[in-house]
Each structure stands twice: as C-alpha cells, then as structure tokens.
Motif scaffolding. Sequence first.
Motif, PDB file in Angstrom:
ATOM      1  N   ASP A   9     -33.301  13.262   0.834  1.00 41.01           N
ATOM      2  CA  ASP A   9     -32.313  12.696  -0.081  1.00 41.01           C
ATOM      3  C   ASP A   9     -33.029  11.913  -1.184  1.00 41.01           C
ATOM      4  O   ASP A   9     -34.271  11.814  -1.204  1.00 41.01           O
ATOM      5  CB  ASP A   9     -31.277  11.852   0.667  1.00 41.01           C
ATOM      6  CG  ASP A   9     -31.873  10.639   1.372  1.00 41.01           C
ATOM      7  OD1 ASP A   9     -32.946  10.135   0.964  1.00 41.01           O
ATOM      8  OD2 ASP A   9     -31.236  10.175   2.342  1.00 41.01           O
ATOM      9  N   ALA A  10     -32.274  11.347  -2.109  1.00 42.18           N
ATOM     10  CA  ALA A  10     -32.862  10.647  -3.253  1.00 42.18           C
ATOM     11  C   ALA A  10     -33.731   9.475  -2.802  1.00 42.18           C
ATOM     12  O   ALA A  10     -34.809   9.240  -3.363  1.00 42.18           O
ATOM     13  CB  ALA A  10     -31.761  10.177  -4.198  1.00 42.18           C
ATOM     14  N   ALA A  11     -33.311   8.738  -1.785  1.00 46.59           N
ATOM     15  CA  ALA A  11     -34.109   7.602  -1.305  1.00 46.59           C
ATOM     16  C   ALA A  11     -35.439   8.072  -0.711  1.00 46.59           C
ATOM     17  O   ALA A  11     -36.489   7.469  -0.957  1.00 46.59           O
ATOM     18  CB  ALA A  11     -33.310   6.792  -0.284  1.00 46.59           C
ATOM     19  N   GLN A  12     -35.393   9.159   0.048  1.00 44.33           N
ATOM     20  CA  GLN A  12     -36.620   9.687   0.651  1.00 44.33           C
ATOM     21  C   GLN A  12     -37.574  10.240  -0.408  1.00 44.33           C
ATOM     22  O   GLN A  12     -38.781  10.013  -0.346  1.00 44.33           O
ATOM     23  CB  GLN A  12     -36.278  10.758   1.687  1.00 44.33           C
ATOM     24  CG  GLN A  12     -35.583  10.194   2.908  1.00 44.33           C
ATOM     25  CD  GLN A  12     -34.944  11.264   3.772  1.00 44.33           C
ATOM     26  OE1 GLN A  12     -34.345  12.218   3.264  1.00 44.33           O
ATOM     27  NE2 GLN A  12     -35.068  11.115   5.077  1.00 44.33           N
ATOM     28  N   LEU A  13     -37.032  10.964  -1.377  1.00 41.38           N
ATOM     29  CA  LEU A  13     -37.877  11.453  -2.472  1.00 41.38           C
ATOM     30  C   LEU A  13     -38.401  10.293  -3.305  1.00 41.38           C
ATOM     31  O   LEU A  13     -39.549  10.298  -3.738  1.00 41.38           O
ATOM     32  CB  LEU A  13     -37.094  12.436  -3.342  1.00 41.38           C
ATOM     33  CG  LEU A  13     -36.973  13.835  -2.758  1.00 41.38           C
ATOM     34  CD1 LEU A  13     -35.868  14.616  -3.452  1.00 41.38           C
ATOM     35  CD2 LEU A  13     -38.298  14.570  -2.848  1.00 41.38           C
ATOM     36  N   GLY A  14     -37.571   9.278  -3.512  1.00 34.73           N
ATOM     37  CA  GLY A  14     -38.010   8.099  -4.247  1.00 34.73           C
ATOM     38  C   GLY A  14     -39.164   7.392  -3.555  1.00 34.73           C
ATOM     39  O   GLY A  14     -40.067   6.864  -4.208  1.00 34.73           O
ATOM     40  N   ALA A  15     -39.163   7.378  -2.226  1.00 35.08           N
ATOM     41  CA  ALA A  15     -40.261   6.759  -1.480  1.00 35.08           C
ATOM     42  C   ALA A  15     -41.566   7.526  -1.696  1.00 35.08           C
ATOM     43  O   ALA A  15     -42.633   6.923  -1.822  1.00 35.08           O
ATOM     44  CB  ALA A  15     -39.914   6.689  -0.002  1.00 35.08           C
ATOM     45  N   VAL A  16     -41.488   8.854  -1.767  1.00 39.74           N
ATOM     46  CA  VAL A  16     -42.685   9.662  -2.028  1.00 39.74           C
ATOM     47  C   VAL A  16     -43.184   9.409  -3.455  1.00 39.74           C
ATOM     48  O   VAL A  16     -44.379   9.288  -3.689  1.00 39.74           O
ATOM     49  CB  VAL A  16     -42.396  11.162  -1.825  1.00 39.74           C
ATOM     50  CG1 VAL A  16     -43.579  12.020  -2.253  1.00 39.74           C
ATOM     51  CG2 VAL A  16     -42.024  11.442  -0.380  1.00 39.74           C
ATOM     52  N   LEU A  17     -42.255   9.317  -4.379  1.00 43.27           N
ATOM     53  CA  LEU A  17     -42.613   9.160  -5.796  1.00 43.27           C
ATOM     54  C   LEU A  17     -42.819   7.711  -6.215  1.00 43.27           C
ATOM     55  O   LEU A  17     -43.255   7.441  -7.328  1.00 43.27           O
ATOM     56  CB  LEU A  17     -41.523   9.794  -6.673  1.00 43.27           C
ATOM     57  CG  LEU A  17     -41.411  11.298  -6.541  1.00 43.27           C
ATOM     58  CD1 LEU A  17     -40.098  11.805  -7.110  1.00 43.27           C
ATOM     59  CD2 LEU A  17     -42.590  11.979  -7.210  1.00 43.27           C
ATOM     60  N   ASP A  18     -42.440   6.780  -5.342  1.00 46.77           N
ATOM     61  CA  ASP A  18     -42.561   5.345  -5.609  1.00 46.77           C
ATOM     62  C   ASP A  18     -41.757   4.919  -6.840  1.00 46.77           C
ATOM     63  O   ASP A  18     -42.201   4.133  -7.655  1.00 46.77           O
ATOM     64  CB  ASP A  18     -44.033   4.947  -5.768  1.00 46.77           C
ATOM     65  CG  ASP A  18     -44.249   3.448  -5.621  1.00 46.77           C
ATOM     66  OD1 ASP A  18     -43.461   2.798  -4.898  1.00 46.77           O
ATOM     67  OD2 ASP A  18     -45.202   2.921  -6.240  1.00 46.77           O
ATOM     68  N   ARG A  19     -40.551   5.494  -6.949  1.00 45.20           N
ATOM     69  CA  ARG A  19     -39.635   5.128  -8.043  1.00 45.20           C
ATOM     70  C   ARG A  19     -38.245   5.669  -7.713  1.00 45.20           C
ATOM     71  O   ARG A  19     -38.113   6.630  -6.957  1.00 45.20           O
ATOM     72  CB  ARG A  19     -40.119   5.688  -9.380  1.00 45.20           C
ATOM     73  CG  ARG A  19     -40.106   7.199  -9.439  1.00 45.20           C
ATOM     74  CD  ARG A  19     -40.713   7.753 -10.696  1.00 45.20           C
ATOM     75  NE  ARG A  19     -39.857   7.542 -11.835  1.00 45.20           N
ATOM     76  CZ  ARG A  19     -40.129   7.961 -13.052  1.00 45.20           C
ATOM     77  NH1 ARG A  19     -41.242   8.610 -13.298  1.00 45.20           N
ATOM     78  NH2 ARG A  19     -39.316   7.734 -14.045  1.00 45.20           N
ATOM     79  N   PRO A  20     -37.211   5.088  -8.275  1.00 46.92           N
ATOM     80  CA  PRO A  20     -35.853   5.605  -8.035  1.00 46.92           C
ATOM     81  C   PRO A  20     -35.676   6.983  -8.677  1.00 46.92           C
ATOM     82  O   PRO A  20     -36.106   7.211  -9.809  1.00 46.92           O
ATOM     83  CB  PRO A  20     -34.935   4.584  -8.709  1.00 46.92           C
ATOM     84  CG  PRO A  20     -35.786   3.399  -8.999  1.00 46.92           C
ATOM     85  CD  PRO A  20     -37.200   3.872  -9.074  1.00 46.92           C
ATOM     86  N   VAL A  21     -35.065   7.895  -7.915  1.00 43.25           N
ATOM     87  CA  VAL A  21     -34.836   9.241  -8.416  1.00 43.25           C
ATOM     88  C   VAL A  21     -33.448   9.714  -8.018  1.00 43.25           C
ATOM     89  O   VAL A  21     -32.780   9.110  -7.188  1.00 43.25           O
ATOM     90  CB  VAL A  21     -35.885  10.252  -7.879  1.00 43.25           C
ATOM     91  CG1 VAL A  21     -37.277   9.887  -8.323  1.00 43.25           C
ATOM     92  CG2 VAL A  21     -35.798  10.387  -6.368  1.00 43.25           C
ATOM     93  N   ARG A  22     -33.038  10.810  -8.619  1.00 43.17           N
ATOM     94  CA  ARG A  22     -31.852  11.535  -8.190  1.00 43.17           C
ATOM     95  C   ARG A  22     -32.343  12.888  -7.694  1.00 43.17           C
ATOM     96  O   ARG A  22     -33.371  13.392  -8.153  1.00 43.17           O
ATOM     97  CB  ARG A  22     -30.850  11.691  -9.331  1.00 43.17           C
ATOM     98  CG  ARG A  22     -31.416  12.396 -10.518  1.00 43.17           C
ATOM     99  CD  ARG A  22     -30.446  12.585 -11.657  1.00 43.17           C
ATOM    100  NE  ARG A  22     -31.100  12.981 -12.874  1.00 43.17           N
ATOM    101  CZ  ARG A  22     -31.977  13.949 -13.039  1.00 43.17           C
ATOM    102  NH1 ARG A  22     -32.350  14.655 -12.021  1.00 43.17           N
ATOM    103  NH2 ARG A  22     -32.501  14.217 -14.194  1.00 43.17           N
ATOM    104  N   ALA A  23     -31.655  13.455  -6.733  1.00 47.42           N
ATOM    105  CA  ALA A  23     -32.040  14.767  -6.190  1.00 47.42           C
ATOM    106  C   ALA A  23     -30.902  15.741  -6.403  1.00 47.42           C
ATOM    107  O   ALA A  23     -29.738  15.399  -6.191  1.00 47.42           O
ATOM    108  CB  ALA A  23     -32.365  14.639  -4.708  1.00 47.42           C
ATOM    109  N   GLU A  24     -31.239  16.943  -6.858  1.00 49.84           N
ATOM    110  CA  GLU A  24     -30.227  17.966  -7.120  1.00 49.84           C
ATOM    111  C   GLU A  24     -30.691  19.312  -6.594  1.00 49.84           C
ATOM    112  O   GLU A  24     -31.834  19.707  -6.817  1.00 49.84           O
ATOM    113  CB  GLU A  24     -29.997  18.125  -8.622  1.00 49.84           C
ATOM    114  CG  GLU A  24     -29.422  16.923  -9.308  1.00 49.84           C
ATOM    115  CD  GLU A  24     -29.263  17.157 -10.798  1.00 49.84           C
ATOM    116  OE1 GLU A  24     -29.351  18.318 -11.249  1.00 49.84           O
ATOM    117  OE2 GLU A  24     -29.071  16.168 -11.504  1.00 49.84           O
ATOM    118  N   ASN A  25     -29.796  20.004  -5.922  1.00 49.29           N
ATOM    119  CA  ASN A  25     -30.055  21.370  -5.512  1.00 49.29           C
ATOM    120  C   ASN A  25     -29.679  22.270  -6.690  1.00 49.29           C
ATOM    121  O   ASN A  25     -28.632  22.092  -7.299  1.00 49.29           O
ATOM    122  CB  ASN A  25     -29.215  21.713  -4.276  1.00 49.29           C
ATOM    123  CG  ASN A  25     -29.685  22.958  -3.592  1.00 49.29           C
ATOM    124  OD1 ASN A  25     -30.818  23.018  -3.146  1.00 49.29           O
ATOM    125  ND2 ASN A  25     -28.824  23.951  -3.512  1.00 49.29           N
ATOM    126  N   ALA A  26     -30.539  23.205  -7.022  1.00 51.61           N
ATOM    127  CA  ALA A  26     -30.267  24.113  -8.137  1.00 51.61           C
ATOM    128  C   ALA A  26     -30.381  25.553  -7.652  1.00 51.61           C
ATOM    129  O   ALA A  26     -31.286  25.885  -6.888  1.00 51.61           O
ATOM    130  CB  ALA A  26     -31.260  23.868  -9.271  1.00 51.61           C
TER     131      ALA A  26
END
Length: 130
Positions: A9-26
């Motif tokens: 999810d966005a929080a998990q991806l944000g932890a990898v990237l070390d910044r707030p993100v949004r996640a979208e399935n395309a």
Amino acid sequence: VLADECLLDAAQLGAVLDRPVRAENAAVRRADGTRSTSCYAGAADGPQEPLAAINVYRVRAGTPAEVVGAAGGRALPGLGEAATLLETAAGPTLQVASPRFLVTLLVQGRSPPDDAWRTAARAALARLPP
C-alpha cells in the motif's frame, strides 16, 4: 498477471522510498487484446512521475526461484523461495520468488537499506494468492 499488482500500500511503498507516496494499479490493453497490469508509486503531491513500480510475473520455464537465481545480483537470503537485488538502468530492483510468482519492485532515485527491502518483500509475498 494479477488484477491488482499493488502488493504494497502507499504507506509501505512510502517506507521503501522514505517519502509520502500514492500507489495506483494501472492496466494496459495492447492492440492484440492482451492486458497487463502494474502498480506505480508516485509522490503524494507534485509531479505524476513514477518513483517505484511493482510487477508480478509467471515464469515461462523453470520456477520463479530459478529465474531469480539466474538473474545474478546480490542475494537477500530468507525471503520467499529466493530473492536478489539487481542494479538496473532504471534503478535498484528487488526480485523475489514465491512458489508460483516472480515479484519485482523497482525503485528510482535511491537505494533503500536492506531492512526496507526485506520488509517490502515480506509484505508483498503475504499478499500474493496461494
């Protein structure tokens, strides 16, 4: 391969990237009628360019673990059937194998610490179908 490849999810991806993100399935539908999906993470605010991507594959020959092992890179033991970190032109990429699937997580612009990769791999594997 999966209808929704956002295994993080966005929080998990944000932890990898070390910044707030949004996640979208395309989903992309090709001219021949085939369809593929990917999950993209982008900045929570600002430009819409992707910062990370998750893709799920079925392998055509051998097992997902054999494909990961053949890729080379730096092994991350204890994750799924096999896991490796590759340095690619697009950025560092984690490949992790389950018994049925190969999951890739590409990160652009930074190389996360091993703990972040491990946490992401475990979470992604937990969301795969059996």
